[in-house]
Design a protein around this motif. Structure first.
Motif, PDB file in Angstrom:
ATOM      1  N   GLN A   1      -7.377   5.037   5.718  1.00 58.63           N
ATOM      2  CA  GLN A   1      -7.245   5.865   4.505  1.00 58.63           C
ATOM      3  C   GLN A   1      -8.070   7.144   4.608  1.00 58.63           C
ATOM      4  O   GLN A   1      -7.710   8.169   4.024  1.00 58.63           O
ATOM      5  CB  GLN A   1      -7.697   5.072   3.271  1.00 58.63           C
ATOM      6  CG  GLN A   1      -6.758   3.943   2.851  1.00 58.63           C
ATOM      7  CD  GLN A   1      -7.187   2.614   3.441  1.00 58.63           C
ATOM      8  OE1 GLN A   1      -7.738   2.562   4.540  1.00 58.63           O
ATOM      9  NE2 GLN A   1      -6.919   1.537   2.740  1.00 58.63           N
TER      10      GLN A   1
ATOM     11  N   ASN B   1     -16.062  -1.998  -3.116  1.00 56.96           N
ATOM     12  CA  ASN B   1     -15.275  -0.861  -2.631  1.00 56.96           C
ATOM     13  C   ASN B   1     -14.777  -1.209  -1.233  1.00 56.96           C
ATOM     14  O   ASN B   1     -15.075  -2.288  -0.695  1.00 56.96           O
ATOM     15  CB  ASN B   1     -16.120   0.425  -2.638  1.00 56.96           C
ATOM     16  CG  ASN B   1     -15.267   1.672  -2.412  1.00 56.96           C
ATOM     17  OD1 ASN B   1     -14.224   1.839  -3.045  1.00 56.96           O
ATOM     18  ND2 ASN B   1     -15.662   2.531  -1.496  1.00 56.96           N
ATOM     19  N   LYS B   2     -14.045  -0.305  -0.641  1.00 56.10           N
ATOM     20  CA  LYS B   2     -13.419  -0.537   0.660  1.00 56.10           C
ATOM     21  C   LYS B   2     -14.395  -1.097   1.687  1.00 56.10           C
ATOM     22  O   LYS B   2     -15.546  -0.647   1.755  1.00 56.10           O
ATOM     23  CB  LYS B   2     -12.813   0.787   1.147  1.00 56.10           C
ATOM     24  CG  LYS B   2     -12.145   0.771   2.493  1.00 56.10           C
ATOM     25  CD  LYS B   2     -11.088  -0.302   2.651  1.00 56.10           C
ATOM     26  CE  LYS B   2      -9.993  -0.264   1.609  1.00 56.10           C
ATOM     27  NZ  LYS B   2      -9.175  -1.512   1.589  1.00 56.10           N
TER      28      LYS B   2
ATOM     29  N   MET C   1       0.800  -1.227   0.000  1.00 55.26           N
ATOM     30  CA  MET C   1       0.000   0.000   0.000  1.00 55.26           C
ATOM     31  C   MET C   1       0.837   1.283   0.000  1.00 55.26           C
ATOM     32  O   MET C   1       0.385   2.316   0.453  1.00 55.26           O
ATOM     33  CB  MET C   1      -0.978   0.033   1.177  1.00 55.26           C
ATOM     34  CG  MET C   1      -1.687  -1.257   1.431  1.00 55.26           C
ATOM     35  SD  MET C   1      -3.127  -1.444   0.389  1.00 55.26           S
ATOM     36  CE  MET C   1      -4.359  -0.624   1.338  1.00 55.26           C
TER      37      MET C   1
ATOM     38  N   THR D   1     -11.855  10.584  -7.707  1.00 54.85           N
ATOM     39  CA  THR D   1     -13.198  10.248  -8.193  1.00 54.85           C
ATOM     40  C   THR D   1     -14.228  10.889  -7.254  1.00 54.85           C
ATOM     41  O   THR D   1     -14.770  11.942  -7.562  1.00 54.85           O
ATOM     42  CB  THR D   1     -13.368   8.715  -8.286  1.00 54.85           C
ATOM     43  OG1 THR D   1     -13.103   8.127  -7.005  1.00 54.85           O
ATOM     44  CG2 THR D   1     -12.435   8.120  -9.311  1.00 54.85           C
TER      45      THR D   1
ATOM     46  N   ALA E   1     -14.859   3.227  -6.241  1.00 59.69           N
ATOM     47  CA  ALA E   1     -15.107   1.802  -6.480  1.00 59.69           C
ATOM     48  C   ALA E   1     -13.826   1.131  -6.936  1.00 59.69           C
ATOM     49  O   ALA E   1     -12.960   1.763  -7.559  1.00 59.69           O
ATOM     50  CB  ALA E   1     -16.186   1.620  -7.544  1.00 59.69           C
ATOM     51  N   ASP E   2     -13.721  -0.147  -6.613  1.00 65.67           N
ATOM     52  CA  ASP E   2     -12.589  -0.956  -7.076  1.00 65.67           C
ATOM     53  C   ASP E   2     -12.965  -1.821  -8.269  1.00 65.67           C
ATOM     54  O   ASP E   2     -12.108  -2.188  -9.067  1.00 65.67           O
ATOM     55  CB  ASP E   2     -12.058  -1.822  -5.939  1.00 65.67           C
ATOM     56  CG  ASP E   2     -11.237  -0.962  -4.995  1.00 65.67           C
ATOM     57  OD1 ASP E   2     -11.833  -0.256  -4.169  1.00 65.67           O
ATOM     58  OD2 ASP E   2      -9.996  -0.959  -5.138  1.00 65.67           O
TER      59      ASP E   2
ATOM     60  N   ARG F   1      -1.939   2.975  -3.549  1.00 68.83           N
ATOM     61  CA  ARG F   1      -3.200   2.231  -3.395  1.00 68.83           C
ATOM     62  C   ARG F   1      -4.314   3.063  -3.998  1.00 68.83           C
ATOM     63  O   ARG F   1      -4.116   4.210  -4.384  1.00 68.83           O
ATOM     64  CB  ARG F   1      -3.479   1.815  -1.942  1.00 68.83           C
ATOM     65  CG  ARG F   1      -3.047   2.722  -0.837  1.00 68.83           C
ATOM     66  CD  ARG F   1      -3.764   4.029  -0.741  1.00 68.83           C
ATOM     67  NE  ARG F   1      -5.211   3.907  -0.818  1.00 68.83           N
ATOM     68  CZ  ARG F   1      -6.022   4.874  -1.150  1.00 68.83           C
ATOM     69  NH1 ARG F   1      -5.538   6.089  -1.474  1.00 68.83           N
ATOM     70  NH2 ARG F   1      -7.318   4.710  -1.194  1.00 68.83           N
ATOM     71  N   GLY F   2      -5.515   2.428  -4.063  1.00 72.16           N
ATOM     72  CA  GLY F   2      -6.619   3.075  -4.778  1.00 72.16           C
ATOM     73  C   GLY F   2      -6.639   2.498  -6.193  1.00 72.16           C
ATOM     74  O   GLY F   2      -5.582   2.424  -6.852  1.00 72.16           O
ATOM     75  N   ALA F   3      -7.827   2.079  -6.643  1.00 72.42           N
ATOM     76  CA  ALA F   3      -7.917   1.305  -7.886  1.00 72.42           C
ATOM     77  C   ALA F   3      -7.268   1.994  -9.102  1.00 72.42           C
ATOM     78  O   ALA F   3      -6.390   1.414  -9.754  1.00 72.42           O
ATOM     79  CB  ALA F   3      -9.386   0.958  -8.159  1.00 72.42           C
TER      80      ALA F   3
ATOM     81  N   ARG G   1      -2.782  -7.274  -6.708  1.00 71.27           N
ATOM     82  CA  ARG G   1      -3.959  -7.214  -5.819  1.00 71.27           C
ATOM     83  C   ARG G   1      -5.161  -7.679  -6.656  1.00 71.27           C
ATOM     84  O   ARG G   1      -5.268  -7.312  -7.830  1.00 71.27           O
ATOM     85  CB  ARG G   1      -4.182  -5.787  -5.277  1.00 71.27           C
ATOM     86  CG  ARG G   1      -3.124  -5.361  -4.246  1.00 71.27           C
ATOM     87  CD  ARG G   1      -3.462  -4.028  -3.602  1.00 71.27           C
ATOM     88  NE  ARG G   1      -4.516  -4.143  -2.603  1.00 71.27           N
ATOM     89  CZ  ARG G   1      -5.105  -3.084  -2.029  1.00 71.27           C
ATOM     90  NH1 ARG G   1      -4.760  -1.850  -2.384  1.00 71.27           N
ATOM     91  NH2 ARG G   1      -6.043  -3.257  -1.117  1.00 71.27           N
TER      92      ARG G   1
HETATM   93  O1  MRU Z   1      -7.226  -0.810  -0.178  1.00 71.35           O
HETATM   94  P1  MRU Z   1      -7.249   0.493  -0.932  1.00 71.35           P
HETATM   95  O2  MRU Z   1      -6.829   1.662  -0.124  1.00 71.35           O
HETATM   96  O3  MRU Z   1      -6.518   0.377  -2.245  1.00 71.35           O
HETATM   97  O4  MRU Z   1      -8.792   0.692  -1.279  1.00 71.35           O
HETATM   98  C1  MRU Z   1      -9.156   1.820  -2.013  1.00 71.35           C
HETATM   99  C2  MRU Z   1     -10.622   1.975  -2.160  1.00 71.35           C
HETATM  100  O5  MRU Z   1     -11.396   1.147  -1.747  1.00 71.35           O
HETATM  101  C3  MRU Z   1     -11.089   3.153  -2.940  1.00 71.35           C
HETATM  102  O6  MRU Z   1     -12.327   3.588  -2.469  1.00 71.35           O
HETATM  103  C4  MRU Z   1     -11.241   2.742  -4.409  1.00 71.35           C
HETATM  104  O7  MRU Z   1     -10.065   2.173  -4.876  1.00 71.35           O
HETATM  105  C5  MRU Z   1     -11.629   3.881  -5.267  1.00 71.35           C
HETATM  106  S1  MRU Z   1     -10.298   4.976  -5.513  1.00 71.35           S
HETATM  107  C6  MRU Z   1     -10.724   6.184  -6.604  1.00 71.35           C
END
Ligand code: MRU
Length: 345
Positions: free
Chosen positions: A193, A244-245, A44, A166, A233-234, A47-49, A88
């Protein structure tokens, strides 16, 4: 926000702002190899999609250079790219980006040309991602009242994308339009986060933000203190189910109960039309130590374990709308997704 993913052509290295250290310190990590980048994604640093998609796209350029001296460079490149794409499992942007760069280098005559093509494609993906965030901001900002409090979960900001964000991009755009937006940021256990990154980004921009301890949302919603929820969203399945998270599902259920609009903001690279519904989205389960030992302090009795699913799936039926760079999608979401993204990238 300053860029947090930077490729340096002179040294052919990828520089990443270490998100684990924010907001206390701004430390940069250098990746020379795919193995280093995979470790940075898994731990991490980045991180973030959309952000891990952008970083992995640059990682493909690292991969091409790594195999450059080998006779059968193309054969060696394949497993390296697969390792990157699998770093991931939940965020579909990661595999999407690697496959897009792989396609761009598919006919390269030699690894040096492949590396140059990979870097050019990665830069395009990076720029496009920022552009998509700005477009989402434009469409999403129009949905917010002139004065409102928005609740968000995790970090879906500049740090989670190529830049701008986003969910936070929508908030930034609304503020730029002159709307009075206050933000409640769920702290987002176990890696904080929301408390660390969302609060940091918004504070840097001078956007009013307060952090909520996990579990406080229900009571503030009940008191009428939240006018909208916006999350990132992921991965979004073909029917609109959204990963999502972890914790997002609970917020969506609450928003539904209290009649508060629940918006997901995501670029087309987050949609996975090959996955029919949320039931088929792979959910990452991370090390239990992140739960039992936050900030390197053991808080759970020795010998007691923990579950640590990193994501949950919100059923499409709980979404008010999905904000994309191509416009706002309203229920029935499956039809709207097919109509707007059916022939996507
Ligand atoms: O585990 P992470 O910190 O990578 O999770 C990130 C999230 O869940 C975000 O909400 C998602 O990736 C959207 S980011 C624009």
């Amino acid at each position: 926000m300053q860029p947090h993913i930077v490729f340096d052509d002179a040294s052919w290295t990828l520089q990443l702002l270490d998100q684990r250290r924010l907001p206390q310190e701004s430390i940069w990590i250098t990746c020379n190899t795919v193995a280093q980048l995979v470790d940075a994604i898994q731990t991490m640093v980045v991180r973030g999609a959309p952000a891990i998609g952008v970083a992995a796209a640059y990682g493909c350029a690292l991969a091409c250079r790594q195999v450059a001296s080998q006779d059968h460079w193309r054969t060696s490149l394949k497993p390296l790219l697969e390792t990157l794409a699998a770093a991931r499992p939940t965020a579909v942007n990661l595999r999407w980006a690697v496959e897009r760069v792989a396609q761009a280098v598919a006919t390269a005559p030699n690894p040096h040309t492949a590396a140059a093509l990979a870097l050019a494609e990665a830069r395009t993906i990076h720029e496009e991602d920022i552009g998509m965030c700005q477009a989402m901001g434009h469409f999403g900002a129009a949905l917010l009242p002139d004065s409102c409090t928005v609740l968000t979960h995790c970090n879906a900001g500049a740090l989670a994308t190529g830049g701008y964000g986003t969910a936070l991009g929508v908030i930034r755009a609304a503020v730029a339009m002159g709307k009075q937006v206050r933000v409640l940021a769920d702290e987002t256990r176990p890696l904080w986060q929301g408390a660390r990154l969302t609060a940091y980004e918004l504070a840097c921009d001078g956007i009013p933000v307060e952090v909520l301890c996990e579990g406080a949302a229900a009571s503030l919603m009940a008191r009428g203190e939240v006018q909208a929820v916006i999350v990132g969203a992921d991965r979004i399945a073909a029917n609109g189910d959204t990963a999502n998270k972890i914790g997002t599902l609970g917020i969506a259920v609450l928003a539904h109960h209290f009649g508060i609009p629940f918006y997901v903001a995501a670029p087309s690279s987050t949609f996975d039309l090959a996955t029919a519904s949320g039931a088929a989205i792979p959910i990452e389960e991370r090390d239990a130590k992140e739960v039992t030992c936050p900030c390197s302090t053991a808080i759970v009795p020795q010998g007691v374990g923990a579950r640590n699913p990193a994501f949950d799936v919100t059923p499409a039926g709980l979404l008010t709308a999905i904000i994309t760079e191509r416009g706002v999608l309203y229920p029935p979401l499956e039809e709207a997704i097919t109509a707007v993204l059916g022939g996507r990238p």
